[in-house]
Design an enzyme around this catalytic site. Structure first.
Site, PDB file in Angstrom:
ATOM      1  N   ASP A  16       0.855  -1.186   0.000  1.00  0.00           N
ATOM      2  CA  ASP A  16       0.000   0.000   0.000  1.00  0.00           C
ATOM      3  C   ASP A  16       0.889   1.234   0.000  1.00  0.00           C
ATOM      4  OD1 ASP A  16      -2.236   1.585   0.093  1.00  0.00           O
ATOM      5  OD2 ASP A  16      -2.647   1.251   2.213  1.00  0.00           O
ATOM      6  N   GLU A  98      -6.360   4.968  -9.129  1.00  0.00           N
ATOM      7  CA  GLU A  98      -7.627   5.526  -8.655  1.00  0.00           C
ATOM      8  C   GLU A  98      -8.208   6.590  -9.576  1.00  0.00           C
ATOM      9  OE1 GLU A  98      -9.536   6.801  -4.380  1.00  0.00           O
ATOM     10  OE2 GLU A  98      -7.726   5.616  -4.599  1.00  0.00           O
ATOM     11  N   LYS A 134      -9.512   1.921  -9.246  1.00  0.00           N
ATOM     12  CA  LYS A 134     -10.059   2.178  -7.908  1.00  0.00           C
ATOM     13  C   LYS A 134     -11.155   3.235  -7.983  1.00  0.00           C
ATOM     14  CE  LYS A 134      -7.548   2.215  -4.134  1.00  0.00           C
ATOM     15  NZ  LYS A 134      -6.504   2.581  -3.150  1.00  0.00           N
ATOM     16  N   THR A 158     -13.067   1.102  -3.335  1.00  0.00           N
ATOM     17  CA  THR A 158     -12.343   1.575  -2.165  1.00  0.00           C
ATOM     18  C   THR A 158     -13.246   2.424  -1.268  1.00  0.00           C
ATOM     19  OG1 THR A 158     -10.278   2.671  -1.468  1.00  0.00           O
ATOM     20  CG2 THR A 158     -11.483   3.647  -3.335  1.00  0.00           C
ATOM     21  N   PHE A 180     -11.764  -0.637   4.787  1.00  0.00           N
ATOM     22  CA  PHE A 180     -10.722   0.138   5.468  1.00  0.00           C
ATOM     23  C   PHE A 180     -10.722  -0.154   6.973  1.00  0.00           C
ATOM     24  CE2 PHE A 180      -9.411   3.941   2.621  1.00  0.00           C
ATOM     25  CZ  PHE A 180      -9.228   3.087   1.554  1.00  0.00           C
TER      26      PHE A 180
END
Length: 330
Positions: A16, A98, A134, A158, A180
């Site tokens: 990440d 993303e 994303k 996400t 998350f």
């Protein structure tokens, strides 16, 4: 064996980060980026060449008479892909790139941006199978992902905090979701005033466990990738999850620590669980989202946070271009 080595036996480990050096160090299967990570990486001296090359390409495309703000805006659209292409030279698997967080409630804008990102990767000779787009887990984002998946564009949903989001994603047949963990814990600590939770009672861990068991119970193919960890105990509690995306600051202690790492999540265990099957339409989604204060708060906060990072990145590119345009001093 290190905890990291044992984890890799039961879970796909993903880095990440936008830090290419860290990806080289920890040899993950996949990598994820987001606006905050790209902005942080773009500030580092070792990645200035990527930023500068992207700006030069944008200048060439826009023409020498284009103003800096327009050139920077064009470069901004391509910088995440530039980092993604570099990351794909290192990892064997997929990179997540993303969509602009400011399009989180704009289905058509999300669709167009996702298609543009895939086209840019494919123009560079990179198969779309190595890319995950994303998208924020709003209703509009999920519906956009459903369309993209039918076009063979794989998506990573996400900013996911609630079961209603997860079920909607699974029914839309998205490739992967990123619940998350740490941000859920943050919310509960602030809401309750508690300083900590035992690992097994961590609300983020419990949320991902619930989603994992739901998916495995009903045979959904959507992959679950726990994200946003605050400590290695959260990671240990989710050993066995399909994927876990982990920051370098947590990959390091995992790689340096030895001990037993029992598998906590297993699809066979979920099959006999008594779990109610849900059907999520927009009305149900909206009702469940409003009722879930944590998911409501954290989705809104996450979109705003990523938007702020994007605005910071745009300004960084404007400033850098101005430096590049200054004549060299003899």
């Amino acid at each position: 064996m290190s905890l990291l080595a044992q984890l890799k036996e039961v879970t796909t480990v993903v880095a990440d980060t936008g830090d290419i050096g860290a990806i080289e160090q920890f040899t993950p299967q996949d990598a994820t980026t987001n606006p905050s990570l790209i902005t942080t990486a773009a500030k580092l001296p070792q990645y200035q060449s990527i930023v500068d090359a992207t700006l030069r390409q944008a200048r060439e495309k826009m023409g020498k008479d284009a103003v800096d703000e327009d050139v920077s805006r064009e470069a901004f659209k391509h910088l995440a892909v530039a980092f993604g292409k570099r990351i794909l030279e290192i990892i064997p698997g997929r990179v997540s790139t993303e969509v602009d967080a400011r399009l989180s409630y704009d289905m058509e804008g999300t669709l167009q941006t996702a298609r543009d990102l895939i086209a840019e990767y494919e123009e560079a000779g990179i198969s779309r199978d190595r890319i995950l787009i994303k998208i924020a887990s709003t209703w509009e984002g999920i519906k956009a992902a459903e369309i993209l998946e039918k076009e063979g564009i794989h998506c990573n949903l996400t900013l996911l905090f609630g079961l209603h989001q997860a079920v909607a994603c699974a029914e839309a047949k998205v490739t992967l979701i990123s619940p998350f963990v740490g941000r859920i814990l943050d919310w509960y600590k602030q809401d309750t005033g508690r300083d900590s939770y035992p690992p097994s009672e961590d609300p983020g861990v419990q949320s991902v466990t619930e989603i994992y068991n739901y998916y495995k119970k009903f045979g959904y193919e959507t992959e679950i990738m726990g994200a946003s960890f605050r400590n290695i105990d959260e990671i240990k509690e989710l050993a066995g999850c399909d994927l876990l995306t982990i920051s370098p600051k947590l990959l390091k202690p995992l790689s340096e620590t030895e001990g037993e790492l029992p598998r906590k999540l297993c699809p066979d265990n979920a099959k006999d669980m008594d779990i109610e099957k849900l059907s999520i339409d927009k009305s149900t989604f909206d009702q469940m989202h409003v009722a879930d204060r944590m998911a409501n708060d954290k989705l809104d906060e996450g979109i705003k946070g990523f938007t702020k990072a994007l605005e910071e990145l745009e300004q960084l590119l404007v400033d850098r271009l101005a430096q590049m345009d200054q004549p060299a001093i003899a």
